[in-house]
Motif scaffolding. Structure first.
Motif, short mmCIF file in Angstrom:
data_model
loop_
_atom_site.label_atom_id
_atom_site.label_comp_id
_atom_site.label_asym_id
_atom_site.label_seq_id
_atom_site.Cartn_x
_atom_site.Cartn_y
_atom_site.Cartn_z
N THR A 51 20.57 59.47 -10.81
CA THR A 51 20.79 59.11 -9.47
C THR A 51 21.38 60.23 -8.87
OG1 THR A 51 20.89 56.69 -9.68
CG2 THR A 51 21.91 57.53 -7.82
N ALA B 286 21.36 63.49 -9.31
CA ALA B 286 20.50 64.60 -9.17
C ALA B 286 19.49 64.05 -8.31
CB ALA B 286 19.61 64.76 -10.60
N ILE B 287 19.14 63.08 -7.95
CA ILE B 287 18.22 62.42 -6.95
C ILE B 287 18.80 62.59 -5.58
CG2 ILE B 287 16.87 60.58 -5.83
CD1 ILE B 287 16.26 59.63 -8.94
N ALA B 288 19.92 62.21 -5.50
CA ALA B 288 20.66 62.05 -4.17
C ALA B 288 21.19 63.63 -3.69
CB ALA B 288 22.02 61.29 -4.43
N ASN B 289 21.23 64.53 -4.76
CA ASN B 289 21.66 65.88 -4.34
C ASN B 289 20.61 66.53 -3.39
OD1 ASN B 289 23.72 67.51 -4.79
ND2 ASN B 289 22.54 68.99 -6.03
N ARG B 290 19.48 66.03 -3.14
CA ARG B 290 18.46 66.64 -2.19
C ARG B 290 19.16 66.67 -0.85
NH1 ARG B 290 12.72 64.20 -4.77
NH2 ARG B 290 13.18 65.31 -6.64
N SER B 291 20.14 65.70 -0.50
CA SER B 291 20.41 65.17 0.89
C SER B 291 21.87 65.03 0.79
CB SER B 291 19.67 64.61 1.72
OG SER B 291 20.13 64.04 2.78
N ARG B 292 22.56 65.62 1.71
CA ARG B 292 23.92 65.37 1.95
C ARG B 292 24.24 63.75 2.52
NH1 ARG B 292 28.63 66.63 5.53
NH2 ARG B 292 30.62 67.12 4.15
N ARG C 31 23.79 60.48 2.06
CA ARG C 31 23.52 59.54 0.91
C ARG C 31 23.31 57.92 1.14
NH1 ARG C 31 24.25 64.22 -2.32
NH2 ARG C 31 26.39 65.23 -1.90
#
Length: 394
Positions: free
Chosen positions: A263, A265-271, A273
């Motif tokens: 999770t 790693a997936i969430a790291n694509r956008s600030r 959350r």
């Protein structure tokens, strides 16, 4: 002092030692639920009283976030970990000779003190030693915590069935503490100590956003502590064996490990959350509804949904807190406050659920209450717009 590189042999040994230490931070709690019916067969223990075996260690974690760092600064990081593992090991091994509810609760409190000291120290230790790989190392640390819970939940009933003693099912996990202690002692001389640091003095008690983040973390962790304490007893009441109920809890915690790794790693694509948080909360809500409405059908699906939701929510709650401040020292102070208050909140949930079970004769109403809490958290998520973080935390 320059950060130890993750490619060096001392750093590798240190990370292995940290993983082994982290494996000890949940078995003293996770092993109780699957064995509770056997324990209650010999020791008079209401569900409310049994909840203290999870509640008290979690409350200790909260208190340690305010006092544990001071202890580690007095003793030093190496001696603090050694002392903590000794406390956990002795408290766990002492369960071989238990004969009363009071003794069982005292052992839980003692183990909780050891867990709390490590949990207050370890994030700062990882940040100082692995400055270039903090996210990876924190992920391994958090995953190992969940892994320890999975191992204990799944295998405590097996130990009991092989030895014929629930006391051995609770006490066997002292071997994990001994293994971690041996590794820690072996590597402690290979890395020099850090220079003394001035403790943080900033207080977040007067900041409304800090309290919102603390309540969000606490309510989310309440789902974890309640499921850890009561999922296995819930299914034992439904007619499952202790071993199968323990395996089910182990399966749930395995799903937490997977989600805890993927999770962030997936969430790291956008600030922003918020979408990820809403999906995680939706999974938790669906899992609780399944436990209530159809516990015997699709019995692997509901723990899977709960594990994926809870496992991702724990690191994401901390990441959202860290997002509010750019300066590392202030961000660390904020997350310490969030965890301190949050664990105190979360520690109450097993007690409340146990009281509900004693009064109403069923855990279903506890699951309904947690479903309502998750709905409240969905509303709270809407406040986490990253464009206004600086304004809210100022």
């Amino acid at each position: 002092m320059e950060n130890v590189r993750a490619t060096t042999r001392p750093a590798l040994w240190l990370m292995v030692s940290i993983i082994l230490v982290a494996l000890n931070l949940r078995p003293s709690m996770a092993a109780v639920g699957p064995l509770l019916s056997a324990i209650r067969g010999e020791i008079p223990l209401s569900f409310s009283l049994a909840s203290l075996l999870t509640m008290l260690p979690v409350m200790a974690m909260g208190l340690a976030m305010f006092f544990g760092i001071g202890v580690s600064q007095r003793l030093g990081e190496q001696r603090t970990v050694v002392l903590s593992l000794l406390i956990i090991g002795v408290a766990t091994a002492s369960r071989l000779w238990l004969s009363s509810a009071a003794e069982l609760i005292v052992s839980a409190i003692a183990a909780g003190v050891g867990i709390a000291l490590i949990q207050a120290l370890m994030p700062a230790l990882i940040k100082s030693r692995f400055g270039n790989n903090v996210a990876v190392c924190m992920g391994l640390y958090v995953t190992s915590i969940m892994g320890g819970a999975a191992i204990a939940a799944a295998f405590a009933p097996l130990v009991m069935s092989q030895t014929g003693s629930w006391r051995m099912g609770l006490a066997a996990w002292a071997a994990l503490a001994l293994l971690a202690l041996l590794f820690w002692m072996a590597q402690r001389q290979s890395i020099p100590p850090l220079p003394a640091q001035t403790p943080r003095r900033e207080s977040f008690f007067a900041n409304s956003r800090a309290w919102l983040l603390a309540f969000f973390f606490g309510l989310g962790t309440a789902s974890y502590t309640c499921v850890l304490a009561w999922l296995a007893p819930y299914y034992v009441e439904k007619g499952w064996s202790e071993q199968n109920a323990g395996l089910l809890l182990g399966f749930l915690t395995a799903m937490e490990v997977i989600s805890g790794l993927l999770t962030p790693a997936i969430a790291n694509r956008s600030r922003d959350r918020r979408l990820v948080l809403l999906v995680l909360l939706g999974l938790i809500m669906a899992g609780f509804c399944g436990l209530i409405l159809s516990p015997q059908h699709f019995s692997l699906l509901w723990p899977c949904l709960l594990g994926l939701g809870i496992g991702g929510l724990f690191p994401m709650s901390l990441i959202v807190s860290l997002d509010h401040l750019d300066e590392p020292q202030r961000a660390g102070g904020l997350t310490a406050f969030v965890q301190g208050i949050g664990y105190l909140i979360a520690g109450l949930s097993p007690l409340i659920a146990g009281m509900i079970r004693d009064q109403l004769g069923s855990f279903e109403w506890a699951w309904w209450s947690l479903t309502a809490v998750v709905a409240l958290m969905m509303v709270m998520v809407l406040r986490f717009d990253p464009r206004y973080y600086a304004k809210h935390i100022a």
